[in-house]
Motif scaffolding. Sequence first.
Motif, PDB file in Angstrom:
ATOM      1  N   HIS A   4     -19.510 -33.271  20.767  1.00  0.00           N
ATOM      2  CA  HIS A   4     -18.214 -33.498  20.132  1.00  0.00           C
ATOM      3  C   HIS A   4     -17.596 -32.229  19.578  1.00  0.00           C
ATOM      4  O   HIS A   4     -16.385 -32.122  19.469  1.00  0.00           O
ATOM      5  N   GLU A  35      -2.218 -32.720  23.352  1.00  0.00           N
ATOM      6  CA  GLU A  35      -3.588 -33.238  23.374  1.00  0.00           C
ATOM      7  C   GLU A  35      -3.843 -33.910  24.718  1.00  0.00           C
ATOM      8  O   GLU A  35      -3.054 -34.754  25.153  1.00  0.00           O
ATOM      9  N   TYR A  36      -4.947 -33.530  25.346  1.00  0.00           N
ATOM     10  CA  TYR A  36      -5.300 -34.035  26.661  1.00  0.00           C
ATOM     11  C   TYR A  36      -6.782 -34.373  26.709  1.00  0.00           C
ATOM     12  O   TYR A  36      -7.501 -34.185  25.733  1.00  0.00           O
ATOM     13  N   GLU A  37      -7.230 -34.846  27.854  1.00  0.00           N
ATOM     14  CA  GLU A  37      -8.653 -35.030  28.124  1.00  0.00           C
ATOM     15  C   GLU A  37      -8.973 -34.354  29.434  1.00  0.00           C
ATOM     16  O   GLU A  37      -8.140 -34.295  30.341  1.00  0.00           O
ATOM     17  N   SER A  40     -15.772 -34.463  32.545  1.00  0.00           N
ATOM     18  CA  SER A  40     -16.938 -33.576  32.607  1.00  0.00           C
ATOM     19  C   SER A  40     -17.360 -33.321  34.055  1.00  0.00           C
ATOM     20  O   SER A  40     -18.134 -32.401  34.314  1.00  0.00           O
ATOM     21  N   ILE A  57      -6.727 -32.992  34.522  1.00  0.00           N
ATOM     22  CA  ILE A  57      -6.338 -33.193  33.121  1.00  0.00           C
ATOM     23  C   ILE A  57      -5.506 -34.463  33.020  1.00  0.00           C
ATOM     24  O   ILE A  57      -4.591 -34.692  33.813  1.00  0.00           O
ATOM     25  N   THR A  58      -5.832 -35.296  32.012  1.00  0.00           N
ATOM     26  CA  THR A  58      -5.054 -36.509  31.742  1.00  0.00           C
ATOM     27  C   THR A  58      -4.543 -36.448  30.313  1.00  0.00           C
ATOM     28  O   THR A  58      -5.152 -35.784  29.480  1.00  0.00           O
ATOM     29  N   SER A 112     -15.891 -37.376  29.336  1.00  0.00           N
ATOM     30  CA  SER A 112     -14.725 -36.510  29.174  1.00  0.00           C
ATOM     31  C   SER A 112     -14.755 -35.847  27.803  1.00  0.00           C
ATOM     32  O   SER A 112     -15.467 -36.288  26.898  1.00  0.00           O
ATOM     33  N   LEU A 113     -13.955 -34.778  27.692  1.00  0.00           N
ATOM     34  CA  LEU A 113     -13.838 -34.028  26.446  1.00  0.00           C
ATOM     35  C   LEU A 113     -12.376 -33.894  26.076  1.00  0.00           C
ATOM     36  O   LEU A 113     -11.517 -33.819  26.958  1.00  0.00           O
ATOM     37  N   PRO A 114     -12.089 -33.814  24.769  1.00  0.00           N
ATOM     38  CA  PRO A 114     -10.701 -33.557  24.385  1.00  0.00           C
ATOM     39  C   PRO A 114     -10.325 -32.124  24.732  1.00  0.00           C
ATOM     40  O   PRO A 114     -11.163 -31.223  24.702  1.00  0.00           O
ATOM     41  N   THR A 116      -7.180 -29.420  23.817  1.00  0.00           N
ATOM     42  CA  THR A 116      -5.959 -29.133  23.051  1.00  0.00           C
ATOM     43  C   THR A 116      -5.331 -27.869  23.629  1.00  0.00           C
ATOM     44  O   THR A 116      -5.996 -26.839  23.768  1.00  0.00           O
TER      45      THR A 116
END
Length: 119
Positions: A4, A35-37, A40, A57-58, A112-114, A116
Motif C-alpha cells: 500500500h 488519480e488513476y489505477e 500489477s 491506466i484506468t 492494481s496500485l493507485p 497519482t
Amino acid sequence: QAFHDSTIAVQDSQKCLNKEHLDRASGKGPIPAGEYEIPSEPYWLDTRGVEGDFFHITPDPVVSDKGIRAELGLHFDANVPGSAGCVVLKNREGWRRFCDRMASIADSGVKSLPLTVKY
C-alpha cells in the motif's frame, strides 16, 4: 505482504517543455493530472512506440476540461523519445526493474496500485 505504501515516480523533463502547448489541444498532450489505477500485470501491445508490455491506466477514457484522452498507459519508450500522452520510461534497466517490481506485487496477490499524476 502489502504494498500500500509503494510509490512509483516517473519524470520525463523533455515532455514538460511542451506541456503548456499540448494542454491546449483536445485529446493531445500528457495524461491529465489526477488519480488513476495501474494494474500489477501488463499485457503485450504491438503498437509502434510501445512494442512490448503495456500497463493500461484506468479510468479509460479520461475526461477533463482539456478534452477526452483514451488508451493511456505506462510502457517502455520504444520510439523516438516521447509518447502520445502515456507515461514512459526511457531507460531500459529502469524499465526492467519496474517490471520486476510489478511482477513481485502481482505475485503477492495485489491486482492494481493507485497512480497519482501531478505537474
